[in-house]
Design an enzyme around this catalytic site. Structure first.
Site, mmCIF file in Angstrom:
data_model
loop_
_atom_site.group_PDB
_atom_site.id
_atom_site.type_symbol
_atom_site.label_atom_id
_atom_site.label_comp_id
_atom_site.label_asym_id
_atom_site.label_seq_id
_atom_site.Cartn_x
_atom_site.Cartn_y
_atom_site.Cartn_z
ATOM 1 N N ARG A 199 0.857 -1.184 0.000
ATOM 2 C CA ARG A 199 0.000 0.000 0.000
ATOM 3 C C ARG A 199 0.896 1.238 0.000
ATOM 4 N NH1 ARG A 199 -2.011 -3.694 3.677
ATOM 5 N NH2 ARG A 199 -4.105 -4.508 3.199
ATOM 6 N N LYS A 222 -2.117 -2.554 7.689
ATOM 7 C CA LYS A 222 -3.554 -2.554 7.957
ATOM 8 C C LYS A 222 -3.952 -3.716 8.852
ATOM 9 C CE LYS A 222 -7.983 -2.311 5.504
ATOM 10 N NZ LYS A 222 -8.622 -2.293 4.158
ATOM 11 N N HIS A 274 -3.922 2.991 -4.988
ATOM 12 C CA HIS A 274 -4.213 1.581 -4.693
ATOM 13 C C HIS A 274 -4.198 0.735 -5.964
ATOM 14 C CE1 HIS A 274 -5.165 -0.992 -1.333
ATOM 15 N NE2 HIS A 274 -6.064 -1.639 -2.052
ATOM 16 N N ARG A 277 -1.196 -1.552 -6.179
ATOM 17 C CA ARG A 277 -1.295 -2.831 -5.454
ATOM 18 C C ARG A 277 -2.077 -3.839 -6.301
ATOM 19 N NH1 ARG A 277 -0.992 -4.906 -0.160
ATOM 20 N NH2 ARG A 277 -2.820 -6.015 0.645
ATOM 21 N N HIS A 300 -2.821 -10.316 3.251
ATOM 22 C CA HIS A 300 -4.253 -10.501 3.500
ATOM 23 C C HIS A 300 -4.454 -11.467 4.664
ATOM 24 C CE1 HIS A 300 -5.388 -9.325 -0.901
ATOM 25 N NE2 HIS A 300 -5.306 -8.281 -0.100
ATOM 26 N N TYR A 309 -8.311 -12.142 -7.364
ATOM 27 C CA TYR A 309 -7.404 -12.141 -8.503
ATOM 28 C C TYR A 309 -7.315 -13.505 -9.192
ATOM 29 C CZ TYR A 309 -5.930 -7.951 -5.979
ATOM 30 O OH TYR A 309 -5.920 -6.747 -5.327
#
Length: 345
Positions: A199, A222, A274, A277, A300, A309
């Protein structure tokens, strides 16, 4: 207590919760009846709170928000921001007694904010913040009433378009930044994000101690977990030289956005840095990268986010041909032709 009266009758005299509490007196013809009634009264006292009802909780919403913040919010990265948002909502709602907040009042707030232009996703977050206050304080035993908003459903959102840059767009963007931007960091930060899937804020937070042994270590992420991603030796050396000269990256997101507009690359509303990313992840999968590996690189917490994806994987595209309905149709036609051939002389 049971005592015999001068009249010969028996009196039950019970203070339910000691001195100053509700008192029950009743007379009976026999001592046995008096004992039965006393036992009944004491048994009912244990089974219900009606004999000693607690005082109604009349604390107002802002007070509960403060309690929640001290117990939970203070430990969250965005706790201060959430508290400001909750205080603002409470003020708009008239700071009601928290247990008396009606669903219709929140729905009126949501409708007003939608008309003002607040996004549906943001308003779902607002409902989540309020739910968190009620649910967390009830879990901690700070409140004894149900969450009055528990039956309100989130606004159903359309799936966000997943955009990514082509190889040609990547080249155009980097050329635009190099020729247009006066910011000394934005070009390198863009390449870091493209090379690692980081990010933008994670890349900006890199310090010399995070650049070690051919890897970049991203902290204060995050998810709250640090992760390390290897980069090419050329990029690694360039980052080391850059941080040795400047000490750290400065805020450069505005410079990136200006360069993005200058490049003429069109992105869905709300997307800017973003997209870098998304671009890393999309090219990683299209080039044969493994989804589980991608999950670790992106940081994640669940595989569900990474699976966005999966449809870009080459094997996935082949499976569309291999297992699609047209294959079944061709198979059926083939079987029919074989049957006709067997019947013909």
């Amino acid at each position: 207590m049971i005592k015999k009266l001068p009249s010969g009758r028996w009196q039950v005299d019970v203070l339910l919760d000691g001195r100053g509490s509700r008192r029950i007196r009743k007379r009976f013809a026999s001592k046995i009846e008096a004992r039965r009634f006393e036992a009944y009264i004491l048994g009912q006292k244990e089974k219900t709170k009606d004999w000693n009802p607690s005082k109604k909780d009349n604390r107002r919403l802002i007070e509960l928000v403060r309690l929640w913040f001290n117990a939970k919010g203070v430990h969250l990265k965005d706790g201060e921001r959430r508290k400001r948002c909750l205080d603002s909502m409470a003020a708009w709602l008239g700071n009601p007694v928290a247990r008396n907040l009606r669903p219709s009042e929140f729905l009126a707030y949501r409708s007003y904010k939608l008309q003002e232009g607040t996004s549906e996703k943001t308003l779902n977050n607002h409902l989540g913040y309020l739910n968190a206050v009620y649910n967390e304080l009830q879990r901690l035993g700070e409140t004894d009433f149900d969450n009055p908003l528990r039956n309100i459903q989130m606004i159903r959102l359309d799936e966000i378009e997943l955009s990514w840059l082509t190889t040609e767009q990547i080249g155009l963007l980097l050329e635009t930044i190099e020729g247009f931007s006066q910011n000394p960091h934005v070009h390198l930060l863009t390449r870091i994000c493209l090379a690692t899937g980081a990010r933008w804020g994670e890349a900006e937070n890199l310090l010399p101690r995070h650049v070690q042994k051919g890897k970049l270590t991203f902290v204060n992420t995050k998810s709250g977990k640090s992760r390390s991603v290897p980069v090419s030796s050329e990029l690694f050396a360039e980052i080391q030289v850059h941080l040795k000269e400047y000490g750290q990256f400065s805020f450069s997101l505005s410079a990136f956005r200006r360069a993005l507009v200058k490049s003429g690359i069109q992105l869905p509303k709300g997307q800017a840095a973003h997209v870098l990313r998304h671009t890393f992840a999309s090219h990683f999968v299209m080039n044969g990268g493994d989804i589980l590996t991608l999950q670790k690189i992106l940081g994640h917490s669940t595989i569900n986010m990474t699976m966005r994806y999966a449809h870009l994987a080459p094997d996935h595209l082949k499976d569309a041909i291999k297992h699609g309905p047209m294959l079944a149709k061709c198979w059926q036609q083939s079987k029919k032709q074989e049957s006709r051939n067997e019947k013909s002389p």
